[in-house]
Write a protein that holds these residues in place. Structure first.
Motif, mmCIF file in Angstrom:
data_model
loop_
_atom_site.group_PDB
_atom_site.id
_atom_site.type_symbol
_atom_site.label_atom_id
_atom_site.label_comp_id
_atom_site.label_asym_id
_atom_site.label_seq_id
_atom_site.Cartn_x
_atom_site.Cartn_y
_atom_site.Cartn_z
ATOM 1 N N UNK A 100 0.831 -1.202 0.000
ATOM 2 C CA UNK A 100 0.000 0.000 0.000
ATOM 3 C C UNK A 100 0.871 1.259 0.000
ATOM 4 N N UNK A 101 1.957 1.232 0.772
ATOM 5 C CA UNK A 101 2.854 2.383 0.857
ATOM 6 C C UNK A 101 3.490 2.685 -0.495
ATOM 7 N N UNK A 102 3.969 1.654 -1.167
ATOM 8 C CA UNK A 102 4.613 1.845 -2.477
ATOM 9 C C UNK A 102 3.621 2.395 -3.493
ATOM 10 N N UNK A 103 2.420 1.841 -3.500
ATOM 11 C CA UNK A 103 1.406 2.322 -4.441
ATOM 12 C C UNK A 103 1.072 3.784 -4.175
ATOM 13 N N UNK A 104 0.920 4.139 -2.886
ATOM 14 C CA UNK A 104 0.563 5.514 -2.521
ATOM 15 C C UNK A 104 1.667 6.490 -2.921
ATOM 16 N N UNK A 105 2.909 6.156 -2.574
ATOM 17 C CA UNK A 105 4.031 7.038 -2.875
ATOM 18 C C UNK A 105 4.222 7.176 -4.380
ATOM 19 N N UNK A 106 4.019 6.084 -5.108
ATOM 20 C CA UNK A 106 4.122 6.127 -6.566
ATOM 21 C C UNK A 106 3.092 7.068 -7.178
ATOM 22 N N UNK A 107 1.957 7.219 -6.496
ATOM 23 C CA UNK A 107 0.887 8.100 -6.973
ATOM 24 C C UNK A 107 1.049 9.542 -6.493
ATOM 25 N N UNK A 108 2.197 9.832 -5.885
ATOM 26 C CA UNK A 108 2.462 11.196 -5.464
ATOM 27 C C UNK A 108 2.017 11.543 -4.065
ATOM 28 N N UNK A 109 1.604 10.537 -3.301
ATOM 29 C CA UNK A 109 1.163 10.757 -1.929
ATOM 30 C C UNK A 109 2.312 10.467 -0.959
ATOM 31 N N UNK A 110 2.146 10.918 0.277
ATOM 32 C CA UNK A 110 3.056 10.536 1.352
ATOM 33 C C UNK A 110 2.395 9.412 2.142
#
Length: 220
Positions: free
Chosen positions: A116-126
């Motif tokens: 979930x963290x990798x997907x979120x960060x990849x989408x420009x989120x922290x």
């Protein structure tokens, strides 16, 4: 075809590297493109293999995780960085957040949160796991009385109430929960939230917390 998220793993334990690589390579849009057992050449490594996201341990030989992030900040981040560490010390969390990391997970919660963290960060989120968000939140709420004494400045354009709300939305409290905490209506909370996001040009709630830490509004 979906573009692959290119992941580099940096940890001084080969067993963890192997386990993480096995897990992440089961995700269709993930590709583990490299790994490092120390931090000495990480900048060149992730640049050369076009890494999208670096999963980085704090405790690394030759050059530790904080030194690596400082190097990235100085040279310009070649990729996004998620810290994966055994440490949940608030001072370390705050330091790497100031430097510009995109996420922080403890190793205890990595198994259920890393994808979930990798997907979120990849989408420009922290992305920060619950344990880390609680550390940030608890530190912030201890200092609310101090923050209330701060007067808005031309630079910050924030009221004491808005600073209070930043600390509460960091853990994604609902408008109702924040209204109960601060004894204001849910509509007032939502108005404050929109104003804060607009003033700070923030993308998400963690961005608000990072702003507060960077400007020393939240203290350990």
């Amino acid at each position: 075809m979906t573009k692959k998220i290119r992941i580099h793993l940096a940890d001084d334990h080969q067993v963890l590297i192997d386990g993480m690589r096995t897990l992440l390579n089961t995700i269709s849009n993930f590709e583990v493109v490299g790994f490092s057992l120390d931090g000495s050449t990480l900048y060149d490594d992730v640049t050369n293999n076009n890494t999208t996201i670096l999963i980085l341990d704090i405790s690394m030989p030759k050059k530790d995780g904080i030194e690596v992030v400082k190097e990235f900040a100085k040279k310009g981040f070649p990729c996004k960085v998620i810290i994966l560490s055994s440490y949940d010390d608030l001072k370390i969390i705050q330091e790497v957040m100031k430097l510009g990391v995109s996420g922080y997970l403890t190793k205890q919660c990595a198994g259920e949160n890393i994808v979930e963290a990798i997907q979120a960060v990849s989408n420009g989120e922290d992305y920060f796991c619950t344990t880390v968000r609680e550390k940030i939140f608890n530190s912030a709420t201890k200092n609310i009385s101090k923050l209330n004494k701060y007067k808005p400045t031309i630079d910050l354009l924030l009221t004491g109430r808005e600073i209070e709300i930043i600390t509460l939305i960091a853990l994604e409290y609902s408008g109702k929960e924040i209204s109960e905490q601060l004894f204001i209506s849910s509509n007032t909370v939502e108005t404050h939230r929109k104003n804060i996001m607009k003033k700070l040009k923030a993308k998400n709630t963690i961005s608000l917390v990072k702003f507060a830490i960077k400007n020393k509004l939240i203290k350990s």
